[in-house]
Design a protein around this motif. Structure first.
Motif, mmCIF file in Angstrom:
data_model
loop_
_atom_site.group_PDB
_atom_site.id
_atom_site.type_symbol
_atom_site.label_atom_id
_atom_site.label_comp_id
_atom_site.label_asym_id
_atom_site.label_seq_id
_atom_site.Cartn_x
_atom_site.Cartn_y
_atom_site.Cartn_z
ATOM 1 N N ARG A 62 0.840 -1.200 0.000
ATOM 2 C CA ARG A 62 0.000 0.000 0.000
ATOM 3 C C ARG A 62 0.879 1.255 0.000
ATOM 4 O O ARG A 62 0.572 2.221 -0.696
ATOM 5 N N GLU A 63 1.876 1.173 0.837
ATOM 6 C CA GLU A 63 2.787 2.321 0.865
ATOM 7 C C GLU A 63 3.404 2.527 -0.519
ATOM 8 O O GLU A 63 3.513 3.655 -1.008
ATOM 9 N N GLN A 64 3.797 1.399 -1.152
ATOM 10 C CA GLN A 64 4.379 1.497 -2.494
ATOM 11 C C GLN A 64 3.336 2.023 -3.472
ATOM 12 O O GLN A 64 3.642 2.852 -4.337
ATOM 13 N N ARG A 65 2.107 1.530 -3.367
ATOM 14 C CA ARG A 65 1.063 1.982 -4.267
ATOM 15 C C ARG A 65 0.807 3.480 -4.055
ATOM 16 O O ARG A 65 0.673 4.241 -5.015
ATOM 17 N N ASP A 66 0.695 3.854 -2.730
ATOM 18 C CA ASP A 66 0.484 5.283 -2.442
ATOM 19 C C ASP A 66 1.637 6.111 -3.056
ATOM 20 O O ASP A 66 1.392 7.174 -3.644
ATOM 21 N N SER A 67 2.828 5.585 -2.868
ATOM 22 C CA SER A 67 3.992 6.295 -3.418
ATOM 23 C C SER A 67 3.891 6.351 -4.941
ATOM 24 O O SER A 67 4.147 7.386 -5.560
ATOM 25 N N GLU A 71 1.134 6.093 -6.739
ATOM 26 C CA GLU A 71 0.018 6.967 -7.122
ATOM 27 C C GLU A 71 0.457 8.430 -7.031
ATOM 28 O O GLU A 71 0.115 9.255 -7.878
ATOM 29 N N THR A 72 1.193 8.721 -5.951
ATOM 30 C CA THR A 72 1.687 10.097 -5.804
ATOM 31 C C THR A 72 2.601 10.423 -6.982
ATOM 32 O O THR A 72 2.492 11.504 -7.584
ATOM 33 N N LYS A 73 3.479 9.503 -7.336
ATOM 34 C CA LYS A 73 4.396 9.725 -8.456
ATOM 35 C C LYS A 73 3.601 9.834 -9.755
ATOM 36 O O LYS A 73 3.907 10.687 -10.610
ATOM 37 N N GLU A 74 2.580 8.954 -9.916
ATOM 38 C CA GLU A 74 1.771 8.987 -11.136
ATOM 39 C C GLU A 74 1.056 10.325 -11.238
ATOM 40 O O GLU A 74 0.987 10.924 -12.318
#
Length: 185
Positions: free
Chosen positions: A156-161, A163-166
Motif C-alpha cells: 500500500r505504501e508502495q502503491r500510495d507512493s 500513485e503520488t508519483k503517477e
C-alpha cells in the motif's frame, strides 16, 4: 290295811316309777331344750355370720361391679385410643408415602440435574477446548497473517507512493502538454 298299804306301796312304786320316768323325760326334755337353745344360738350365730357374709359378698359384688365399670371405661378409652392411633397411623402412612414420593421425585430430579450438570460440564469443557483450539488456530493464523499484513502495508505504501508519483507525472505531463500546445499554436 296291809293290803291297802301294799296297794299304796305299789301305787307309790308306780308313782315313783312314773316320777323317775318323768324325771328322765324331764331331763331329756331339758336336754332337748338345751340342745334346741344351743341350736337356736348356733342358728342365730350362723344367721349373723351368714348376714355378715352376705354383707361382705354384697360389698365385694359392689366393688367388683365398680371394677367392671372402671375396666369397661378403661376398655372404651383404650378402644378410642387405638382408633385414634390407627387413624393417626393412616395419616402418618399417607404422609410417609407422600414424603417418599417427593423424596423419589427429588432424587430423580437430583439425578437429572446431575446428568444435566455433567452434560453442561462436558459441553463447557468441549467449548473450552474448542476455544483453546480456536485460539491456537487464531494465533497460528495471526502468525501467518502478520507477514502478509506487513507485506500488504508495504504494498500500500508502495502503491500510495506510485500513485503520488503517477499524479505528479500526470500533472507534469499536463503542464508539459499545455505548454507545448501553447507554444505550437
Amino acid at each position: 290295811i296291809e293290803r291297802l298299804l301294799q296297794e299304796q306301796h305299789r301305787e307309790v312304786d308306780v308313782q315313783r316309777t312314773n316320777a323317775e320316768r318323768m324325771r328322765g323325760d324331764l331331763s331329756q326334755a331339758q336336754a332337748k331344750e338345751q340342745d334346741a337353745m344351743m341350736g337356736e344360738n348356733e342358728a342365730r350365730r350362723e344367721v349373723h355370720l351368714a348376714a355378715d357374709r352376705a354383707a361382705d359378698a354384697e360389698t365385694e359384688v359392689a366393688a367388683r361391679q365398680e371394677r367392671e365399670r372402671a375396666a369397661a371405661a378403661a376398655l372404651r378409652d383404650a378402644a378410642n385410643d387405638v382408633a385414634r392411633q390407627l387413624a393417626q397411623k393412616d395419616v402418618d402412612q399417607r404422609e410417609l408415602a407422600s414424603a417418599q414420593e417427593k423424596e423419589s421425585l427429588r432424587k430423580t430430579e437430583e439425578i437429572n440435574a446431575g446428568q444435566a450438570v455433567d452434560s453442561q460440564e462436558r459441553t463447557v469443557s468441549q467449548l473450552e477446548q474448542e476455544n483453546i483450539d480456536f485460539g491456537s488456530r487464531r494465533r497460528s493464523v495471526d502468525d501467518d497473517e502478520k507477514p502478509l499484513l506487513e507485506q500488504e502495508v508495504r504494498l500500500r505504501e508502495q502503491r500510495d507512493s506510485l500513485e503520488t508519483k503517477e499524479m505528479k507525472l500526470r500533472t507534469d505531463f499536463q503542464s508539459f502538454t499545455g505548454r507545448t500546445a501553447r507554444s505550437g499554436s
